[in-house]
Design a protein around this motif. Sequence first.
Motif, PDB file in Angstrom:
ATOM      1  N   ARG A   1       0.872  -1.182   0.000  1.00 40.06           N
ATOM      2  CA  ARG A   1       0.000   0.000   0.000  1.00 40.06           C
ATOM      3  C   ARG A   1       0.902   1.223   0.000  1.00 40.06           C
ATOM      4  O   ARG A   1       1.720   1.402   0.900  1.00 40.06           O
ATOM      5  N   ARG A   2       0.768   2.067  -1.023  1.00 37.59           N
ATOM      6  CA  ARG A   2       1.628   3.240  -1.083  1.00 37.59           C
ATOM      7  C   ARG A   2       1.060   4.287  -2.025  1.00 37.59           C
ATOM      8  O   ARG A   2       0.205   4.010  -2.870  1.00 37.59           O
ATOM      9  N   GLN A   3       1.571   5.502  -1.858  1.00 41.76           N
ATOM     10  CA  GLN A   3       1.235   6.607  -2.746  1.00 41.76           C
ATOM     11  C   GLN A   3       2.007   6.426  -4.046  1.00 41.76           C
ATOM     12  O   GLN A   3       3.222   6.227  -4.043  1.00 41.76           O
ATOM     13  N   ILE A   4       1.306   6.488  -5.173  1.00 42.08           N
ATOM     14  CA  ILE A   4       1.930   6.260  -6.470  1.00 42.08           C
ATOM     15  C   ILE A   4       1.560   7.401  -7.403  1.00 42.08           C
ATOM     16  O   ILE A   4       0.393   7.786  -7.506  1.00 42.08           O
ATOM     17  N   THR A   5       2.561   7.940  -8.073  1.00 47.22           N
ATOM     18  CA  THR A   5       2.322   8.991  -9.058  1.00 47.22           C
ATOM     19  C   THR A   5       1.925   8.372 -10.395  1.00 47.22           C
ATOM     20  O   THR A   5       2.050   7.162 -10.602  1.00 47.22           O
ATOM     21  N   ALA A   6       1.457   9.203 -11.300  1.00 49.87           N
ATOM     22  CA  ALA A   6       1.027   8.710 -12.608  1.00 49.87           C
ATOM     23  C   ALA A   6       2.206   8.105 -13.363  1.00 49.87           C
ATOM     24  O   ALA A   6       3.335   8.579 -13.285  1.00 49.87           O
ATOM     25  N   GLY A   7       1.937   7.038 -14.099  1.00 53.57           N
ATOM     26  CA  GLY A   7       2.972   6.388 -14.888  1.00 53.57           C
ATOM     27  C   GLY A   7       2.653   4.919 -15.096  1.00 53.57           C
ATOM     28  O   GLY A   7       1.634   4.402 -14.626  1.00 53.57           O
ATOM     29  N   GLU A   8       3.531   4.250 -15.810  1.00 52.56           N
ATOM     30  CA  GLU A   8       3.386   2.820 -16.058  1.00 52.56           C
ATOM     31  C   GLU A   8       4.244   2.062 -15.048  1.00 52.56           C
ATOM     32  O   GLU A   8       5.438   2.321 -14.911  1.00 52.56           O
ATOM     33  N   TYR A   9       3.626   1.115 -14.338  1.00 52.22           N
ATOM     34  CA  TYR A   9       4.317   0.343 -13.308  1.00 52.22           C
ATOM     35  C   TYR A   9       4.188  -1.149 -13.624  1.00 52.22           C
ATOM     36  O   TYR A   9       3.335  -1.565 -14.421  1.00 52.22           O
ATOM     37  N   PHE A  10       5.031  -1.923 -12.956  1.00 50.48           N
ATOM     38  CA  PHE A  10       5.015  -3.368 -13.148  1.00 50.48           C
ATOM     39  C   PHE A  10       5.053  -4.056 -11.790  1.00 50.48           C
ATOM     40  O   PHE A  10       5.743  -3.605 -10.870  1.00 50.48           O
ATOM     41  N   VAL A  11       4.289  -5.122 -11.686  1.00 51.34           N
ATOM     42  CA  VAL A  11       4.227  -5.907 -10.458  1.00 51.34           C
ATOM     43  C   VAL A  11       4.715  -7.315 -10.785  1.00 51.34           C
ATOM     44  O   VAL A  11       4.222  -7.948 -11.725  1.00 51.34           O
ATOM     45  N   ARG A  12       5.690  -7.783 -10.012  1.00 54.71           N
ATOM     46  CA  ARG A  12       6.196  -9.137 -10.204  1.00 54.71           C
ATOM     47  C   ARG A  12       5.817  -9.976  -8.986  1.00 54.71           C
ATOM     48  O   ARG A  12       6.025  -9.561  -7.842  1.00 54.71           O
ATOM     49  N   VAL A  13       5.265 -11.144  -9.241  1.00 61.70           N
ATOM     50  CA  VAL A  13       4.826 -12.052  -8.184  1.00 61.70           C
ATOM     51  C   VAL A  13       5.629 -13.340  -8.283  1.00 61.70           C
ATOM     52  O   VAL A  13       5.767 -13.915  -9.368  1.00 61.70           O
ATOM     53  N   ARG A  14       6.160 -13.782  -7.157  1.00 69.03           N
ATOM     54  CA  ARG A  14       6.846 -15.070  -7.099  1.00 69.03           C
ATOM     55  C   ARG A  14       6.498 -15.746  -5.782  1.00 69.03           C
ATOM     56  O   ARG A  14       5.880 -15.145  -4.895  1.00 69.03           O
ATOM     57  N   HIS A  15       6.874 -16.995  -5.663  1.00 61.57           N
ATOM     58  CA  HIS A  15       6.722 -17.707  -4.393  1.00 61.57           C
ATOM     59  C   HIS A  15       7.861 -17.292  -3.475  1.00 61.57           C
ATOM     60  O   HIS A  15       8.980 -17.036  -3.932  1.00 61.57           O
ATOM     61  N   PHE A  16       7.590 -17.203  -2.173  1.00 59.83           N
ATOM     62  CA  PHE A  16       8.657 -16.821  -1.245  1.00 59.83           C
ATOM     63  C   PHE A  16       9.807 -17.818  -1.295  1.00 59.83           C
ATOM     64  O   PHE A  16      10.977 -17.448  -1.225  1.00 59.83           O
ATOM     65  N   SER A  17       9.473 -19.108  -1.456  1.00 56.50           N
ATOM     66  CA  SER A  17      10.504 -20.138  -1.572  1.00 56.50           C
ATOM     67  C   SER A  17      10.917 -20.283  -3.028  1.00 56.50           C
ATOM     68  O   SER A  17      10.062 -20.354  -3.912  1.00 56.50           O
ATOM     69  N   PRO A  18      12.213 -20.334  -3.316  1.00 55.51           N
ATOM     70  CA  PRO A  18      12.649 -20.487  -4.711  1.00 55.51           C
ATOM     71  C   PRO A  18      12.119 -21.753  -5.373  1.00 55.51           C
ATOM     72  O   PRO A  18      12.059 -21.825  -6.600  1.00 55.51           O
ATOM     73  N   ILE A  19      11.740 -22.754  -4.587  1.00 55.25           N
ATOM     74  CA  ILE A  19      11.244 -24.001  -5.172  1.00 55.25           C
ATOM     75  C   ILE A  19       9.740 -24.153  -4.979  1.00 55.25           C
ATOM     76  O   ILE A  19       9.158 -25.174  -5.331  1.00 55.25           O
ATOM     77  N   GLY A  20       9.088 -23.137  -4.428  1.00 52.45           N
ATOM     78  CA  GLY A  20       7.662 -23.236  -4.137  1.00 52.45           C
ATOM     79  C   GLY A  20       6.792 -23.003  -5.360  1.00 52.45           C
ATOM     80  O   GLY A  20       7.168 -22.308  -6.304  1.00 52.45           O
ATOM     81  N   THR A  21       5.613 -23.597  -5.348  1.00 56.03           N
ATOM     82  CA  THR A  21       4.616 -23.399  -6.396  1.00 56.03           C
ATOM     83  C   THR A  21       3.249 -23.264  -5.738  1.00 56.03           C
ATOM     84  O   THR A  21       3.080 -23.582  -4.556  1.00 56.03           O
ATOM     85  N   GLY A  22       2.261 -22.803  -6.521  1.00 57.44           N
ATOM     86  CA  GLY A  22       0.909 -22.741  -5.995  1.00 57.44           C
ATOM     87  C   GLY A  22       0.083 -21.646  -6.635  1.00 57.44           C
ATOM     88  O   GLY A  22       0.617 -20.707  -7.236  1.00 57.44           O
ATOM     89  N   PRO A  23      -1.247 -21.734  -6.503  1.00 52.50           N
ATOM     90  CA  PRO A  23      -2.144 -20.736  -7.089  1.00 52.50           C
ATOM     91  C   PRO A  23      -2.271 -19.502  -6.199  1.00 52.50           C
ATOM     92  O   PRO A  23      -2.028 -19.555  -4.993  1.00 52.50           O
ATOM     93  N   TYR A  24      -2.669 -18.405  -6.807  1.00 57.62           N
ATOM     94  CA  TYR A  24      -2.934 -17.178  -6.061  1.00 57.62           C
ATOM     95  C   TYR A  24      -3.857 -16.298  -6.900  1.00 57.62           C
ATOM     96  O   TYR A  24      -4.090 -16.561  -8.089  1.00 57.62           O
TER      97      TYR A  24
END
Length: 492
Positions: free
Chosen positions: A462-485
């Motif tokens: 949660r944060r204040q964001i100015t206008a522009g194009e942003y990117f969100v990257r999602v990964r599992h906390f564990s390098p070998i983890g998998t699962g739905p979200y």
Amino acid sequence: MAVRKDANTLSAAERAEFVAAIQALKAEGIYDQFVLRHANAIMSAIHRSPAFLPWHRRFIFDLELELQRVSGNPDLGIPYWNWPSGSANASMWNDNLLGGNGDAQGIVRTGPFRAGQWTVVNASGLPAGPLMRAFGQSGLPALPTQGEINQVMTVTPYDVSPWNLSSNPSFRNQLEGWIGPNLHNRGHVWVGGSMLPMTSPNDPVFFMHHCMVDKIWHDWQLRFPNQRYLPETGGPFGQNLTDPMDSTPSGQIGPRPIDVLNSAALGIVYDGIITQPQPAIPHIIVGANPTQADIASPGETDLFQFEIPSFGPYTMYTTGSSDTFMTLFGPNDPNAQVASNDDGGENLNSQITRNLSAGIYYLRIRLFSARTTGNYAVGVRSDGNNPNPVTELIIDGASINAAISAANESDLYRLNITTEGTYTIQTNGTTDTFITLHGPNSQIPVIASNDDGGASFNARIRRQITAGEYFVRVRHFSPIGTGPYAIRVTRE
């Protein structure tokens, strides 16, 4: 743009502004948060290891941003402690900047951070008495000399296995002070007192000290542009080029070494001829519309960078009427050539298609004839069954269901912010997710990250964001983890 200057050269007005900003952050409680961020980090994650320099570069840069915010001056920079001219009688220790040495009991009683005006905190954030100093009384009576700095500036490579305090030859290890003439460590020990424990940011000279450390690294990077950060892979987690490196007992979070290697991209500038910043390398966003560019002078060459999130087939291409020639470098090395092409695309355009592993790549574009000029556009797209397409996140839209289906996989989303405001990006589900927010208008710099800020093991930013194009990257906390979200973005 802020210019970081030798502390001894600051004018009276510059000293007053810097001190007032530090005191304002202290009053807000923000300054003490920086003390705790350093104190509660895992020692081996941010010291005695390759991430020592990039972690502290980001650390002091974050404080600089806060100083600019609280002062209202976007050009306010942290001054650096120039050790060869910064001994006890230097003007930086005068009452209008840092104040001087401690008394017989080590208590600082002069300057703006004197006893009664400045209280340090312990690793739990509780008041722990006055600021303490004991110049030259902890076994190292002299500060580093210019000759010793020059000696370290000749050392290559950046670091070597076993990636710790015994690494040799290692520029990082010599600058940190575990081998060689002992630069960084000696500064802490020379000041003594509050500069000795992991709560050392309690003394504002900490940030000037690490500004000097960063300046030396910055100068070394300019001197050896072909020397890359090491390890790229294969080192301890949190130390590799693309590992998150803000390591605390609760896990690894925050920016990666690769996010802070280019000082110019962060807007970091040091005074003096040797420290003029390198020009920032424009970013190409994979899957986005081609970037418009031009060769304005005969013989000119343009350089671009882009990030590949995971192994797969990709195409790098130009469009337009100019006869372009393209060369691909990487991963994570702008001098390691991968491929080149002249007319592989439509008409006289260049095109390279090949499988690429995860990492940062570079494209160098020139015209086939060194005597001509012209416009072109350059882009990168994923081909085939790429597991990491860029999906659009719709603000206040329905949640997007996705999954981390393989080890080390990450999903990338595009977020278009048209109106400045407070936004929340969060995941839902049973998977232990980790998210990073990149931008604006680039998928390389990390501006926020989170592990378990949401319900259960879900991530939330949660944060204040100015206008522009942003990117969100999602990964599992564990390098070998998998699962739905599921992931969703809302605006307050």
